[in-house]
Design a protein around this motif. Sequence first.
Motif, PDB file in Angstrom:
ATOM      1  N   THR A   1       0.840  -1.182   0.000  1.00 58.38           N
ATOM      2  CA  THR A   1       0.000   0.000   0.000  1.00 58.38           C
ATOM      3  C   THR A   1       0.881   1.240   0.000  1.00 58.38           C
ATOM      4  N   SER A   2       0.243   2.402   0.173  1.00 58.51           N
ATOM      5  CA  SER A   2       0.964   3.677   0.229  1.00 58.51           C
ATOM      6  C   SER A   2       0.193   4.589   1.166  1.00 58.51           C
ATOM      7  N   SER A   3       0.483   5.871   1.131  1.00 61.43           N
ATOM      8  CA  SER A   3      -0.271   6.806   1.969  1.00 61.43           C
ATOM      9  C   SER A   3      -1.678   7.028   1.429  1.00 61.43           C
ATOM     10  N   ASP A   4      -1.957   6.578   0.197  1.00 57.73           N
ATOM     11  CA  ASP A   4      -3.312   6.621  -0.341  1.00 57.73           C
ATOM     12  C   ASP A   4      -4.149   5.492   0.234  1.00 57.73           C
ATOM     13  N   SER A   5      -5.449   5.600   0.026  1.00 55.46           N
ATOM     14  CA  SER A   5      -6.371   4.535   0.421  1.00 55.46           C
ATOM     15  C   SER A   5      -6.381   3.492  -0.687  1.00 55.46           C
ATOM     16  N   VAL A   6      -5.402   2.558  -0.635  1.00 53.17           N
ATOM     17  CA  VAL A   6      -5.206   1.655  -1.761  1.00 53.17           C
ATOM     18  C   VAL A   6      -4.597   0.331  -1.294  1.00 53.17           C
ATOM     19  N   PHE A   7      -5.000  -0.744  -1.962  1.00 50.92           N
ATOM     20  CA  PHE A   7      -4.407  -2.068  -1.796  1.00 50.92           C
ATOM     21  C   PHE A   7      -3.912  -2.480  -3.170  1.00 50.92           C
ATOM     22  N   GLN A   8      -2.592  -2.687  -3.303  1.00 50.68           N
ATOM     23  CA  GLN A   8      -2.001  -2.982  -4.603  1.00 50.68           C
ATOM     24  C   GLN A   8      -1.448  -4.403  -4.628  1.00 50.68           C
ATOM     25  N   VAL A   9      -1.657  -5.069  -5.755  1.00 52.91           N
ATOM     26  CA  VAL A   9      -1.221  -6.453  -5.917  1.00 52.91           C
ATOM     27  C   VAL A   9      -0.359  -6.542  -7.167  1.00 52.91           C
ATOM     28  N   ALA A  10       0.910  -6.896  -6.998  1.00 57.26           N
ATOM     29  CA  ALA A  10       1.833  -7.069  -8.115  1.00 57.26           C
ATOM     30  C   ALA A  10       2.062  -8.555  -8.356  1.00 57.26           C
ATOM     31  N   ALA A  11       2.042  -8.943  -9.619  1.00 56.19           N
ATOM     32  CA  ALA A  11       2.268 -10.346  -9.976  1.00 56.19           C
ATOM     33  C   ALA A  11       2.801 -10.434 -11.393  1.00 56.19           C
ATOM     34  N   HIS A  12       3.570 -11.493 -11.647  1.00 60.55           N
ATOM     35  CA  HIS A  12       4.192 -11.702 -12.950  1.00 60.55           C
ATOM     36  C   HIS A  12       3.144 -12.191 -13.952  1.00 60.55           C
ATOM     37  N   GLU A  13       3.122 -11.560 -15.122  1.00 56.88           N
ATOM     38  CA  GLU A  13       2.098 -11.885 -16.111  1.00 56.88           C
ATOM     39  C   GLU A  13       2.161 -13.331 -16.571  1.00 56.88           C
ATOM     40  N   GLN A  14       3.378 -13.894 -16.705  1.00 58.80           N
ATOM     41  CA  GLN A  14       3.488 -15.259 -17.213  1.00 58.80           C
ATOM     42  C   GLN A  14       3.394 -16.298 -16.089  1.00 58.80           C
ATOM     43  N   SER A  15       4.203 -16.173 -15.065  1.00 53.49           N
ATOM     44  CA  SER A  15       4.244 -17.220 -14.048  1.00 53.49           C
ATOM     45  C   SER A  15       2.992 -17.242 -13.177  1.00 53.49           C
ATOM     46  N   PHE A  16       2.421 -16.078 -12.920  1.00 52.36           N
ATOM     47  CA  PHE A  16       1.211 -16.011 -12.091  1.00 52.36           C
ATOM     48  C   PHE A  16      -0.038 -15.928 -12.962  1.00 52.36           C
ATOM     49  N   GLY A  17       0.035 -15.129 -14.015  1.00 53.30           N
ATOM     50  CA  GLY A  17      -1.076 -15.018 -14.963  1.00 53.30           C
ATOM     51  C   GLY A  17      -1.948 -13.794 -14.707  1.00 53.30           C
ATOM     52  N   LEU A  18      -2.320 -13.104 -15.784  1.00 49.53           N
ATOM     53  CA  LEU A  18      -3.160 -11.921 -15.664  1.00 49.53           C
ATOM     54  C   LEU A  18      -4.535 -12.244 -15.100  1.00 49.53           C
ATOM     55  N   ASP A  19      -5.140 -13.313 -15.581  1.00 48.55           N
ATOM     56  CA  ASP A  19      -6.483 -13.646 -15.125  1.00 48.55           C
ATOM     57  C   ASP A  19      -6.497 -13.913 -13.617  1.00 48.55           C
ATOM     58  N   LYS A  20      -5.469 -14.622 -13.128  1.00 52.14           N
ATOM     59  CA  LYS A  20      -5.402 -14.897 -11.705  1.00 52.14           C
ATOM     60  C   LYS A  20      -5.185 -13.613 -10.913  1.00 52.14           C
ATOM     61  N   LEU A  21      -4.335 -12.731 -11.431  1.00 46.17           N
ATOM     62  CA  LEU A  21      -4.102 -11.451 -10.761  1.00 46.17           C
ATOM     63  C   LEU A  21      -5.398 -10.653 -10.667  1.00 46.17           C
ATOM     64  N   TYR A  22      -6.135 -10.590 -11.755  1.00 46.30           N
ATOM     65  CA  TYR A  22      -7.395  -9.849 -11.729  1.00 46.30           C
ATOM     66  C   TYR A  22      -8.392 -10.500 -10.768  1.00 46.30           C
ATOM     67  N   GLU A  23      -8.388 -11.810 -10.710  1.00 48.02           N
ATOM     68  CA  GLU A  23      -9.293 -12.500  -9.782  1.00 48.02           C
ATOM     69  C   GLU A  23      -8.959 -12.133  -8.338  1.00 48.02           C
ATOM     70  N   VAL A  24      -7.672 -12.140  -8.000  1.00 50.27           N
ATOM     71  CA  VAL A  24      -7.261 -11.786  -6.639  1.00 50.27           C
ATOM     72  C   VAL A  24      -7.716 -10.365  -6.307  1.00 50.27           C
ATOM     73  N   CYS A  25      -7.553  -9.454  -7.263  1.00 46.90           N
ATOM     74  CA  CYS A  25      -7.935  -8.069  -7.022  1.00 46.90           C
ATOM     75  C   CYS A  25      -9.445  -7.918  -6.895  1.00 46.90           C
ATOM     76  N   GLU A  26     -10.198  -8.662  -7.675  1.00 48.01           N
ATOM     77  CA  GLU A  26     -11.655  -8.579  -7.581  1.00 48.01           C
ATOM     78  C   GLU A  26     -12.159  -9.081  -6.236  1.00 48.01           C
ATOM     79  N   VAL A  27     -11.553 -10.151  -5.740  1.00 47.67           N
ATOM     80  CA  VAL A  27     -11.929 -10.650  -4.413  1.00 47.67           C
ATOM     81  C   VAL A  27     -11.530  -9.636  -3.344  1.00 47.67           C
TER      82      VAL A  27
END
Length: 403
Positions: free
Chosen positions: A164-190
């Motif tokens: 996070t940062s000083s903003d009201s935010v939760f950030q999730v970083a993940a590798h596009e190939q090893s983790f996958g975009l769809d999985k990253l978006y799913e984690v963020c949606e949950v």
Amino acid sequence: MARAIILMADSLGIGAAPDADKFGDFGANTLAHLLQAYEQDKGQPLALANLSRLGLIDACEAASGASININERQQPQAAWGYAKELSSGKDTPSGHWEMAGVPVLFDWGYFPVEQPCFPQAFIDELIERTGIPGILGNCHASGTTIIAELGEEHVRSGKPICYTSSDSVFQVAAHEQSFGLDKLYEVCEVARTLLDEHNIGRVIARPFVGESSDDFERTGNRRDYSVLPPAPTVLDKLAQAGGEVISIGKIADIYAHQGITQKHKAPGLENLLEKTAQVMAEAPDNSLIFTNLVDFDEKYGHRRNAIGYAEALKTFDDFLPRIFAQMNDDDLLLITADHGCDPTAAGSDHTREYVPVIAYRPGMTPVALGERETFADMGQTVAQWFNLPELDYGTGFKAALER
């Protein structure tokens, strides 16, 4: 009927707001300080003929009392002023929503600086619902720094990097190939669903690529998951009246896709500007074209890269004649910012600053708009431009543009 084009120069503050000291931002001035840094580094001032012709330099001097030195300075040929923020924060949603007529008059939820900073119950539920093996980070961090530090462990373990940062935010970083975009978006949606009760403004997916910490790089597949604005914005009102509201870049995400009729993504400053020009060539009457130029904030402000920021501003300045050439006689161009991000300030967070209020239509008489009490003055002006019902906040200045 008329059209309007809004270019949100993300983070281009022009001087400390009257309450900047409450945010630890006394003396901040994104524009003045990046120009000073550029001149010191290059031995000559930056040339900003088009932005100065729109009144940006005059607005900064009026807002801050600074004396700005640039090459190719022009007399303003537009309406120019500066606005202070009525909203309680200095974050992206607050700035954008207020500019569209809906200031944020409540306090966002924030995560503590202490580590770990996320509630354990939230992390446990996130893991259970998504099936991830755990998380890395769990702290306040710079996005590029934490990817370099934890990216290789993330690839090995499959655990996303959460910060996070000083903003009201939760950030999730993940590798596009090893983790996958769809999985990253799913984690963020949950996460978005789980964080509603904590009043967190945004969840951001931060995908990256690369083979090691030496070359990890974030991609253009970022996605923001925002809560809905607390009331209808001018975007909603125009869409409901049958107009087109065309989002370019992350605008649709910031407004939680509410009041948006068309969406365009483009990676990088030059592509965002090119897409804007292309859309302007085709957009019908009664259209609002709204572009966020995120690179100023993401690539240069947060990374405290004053020289890169200045060079990006020059790219913007050089492109503006393309925008002017696409304007019809009854089009309105607005240039503003959502907050500051002074690249010479300590840390890596946004800064509480005045934002520019630049309004231009072909053939207009130049006018100084002075200090505006709220960003919502711009939203009210857009409502006036499209003959929409009056918004609850803001004082429009359409009449000043028609003299």
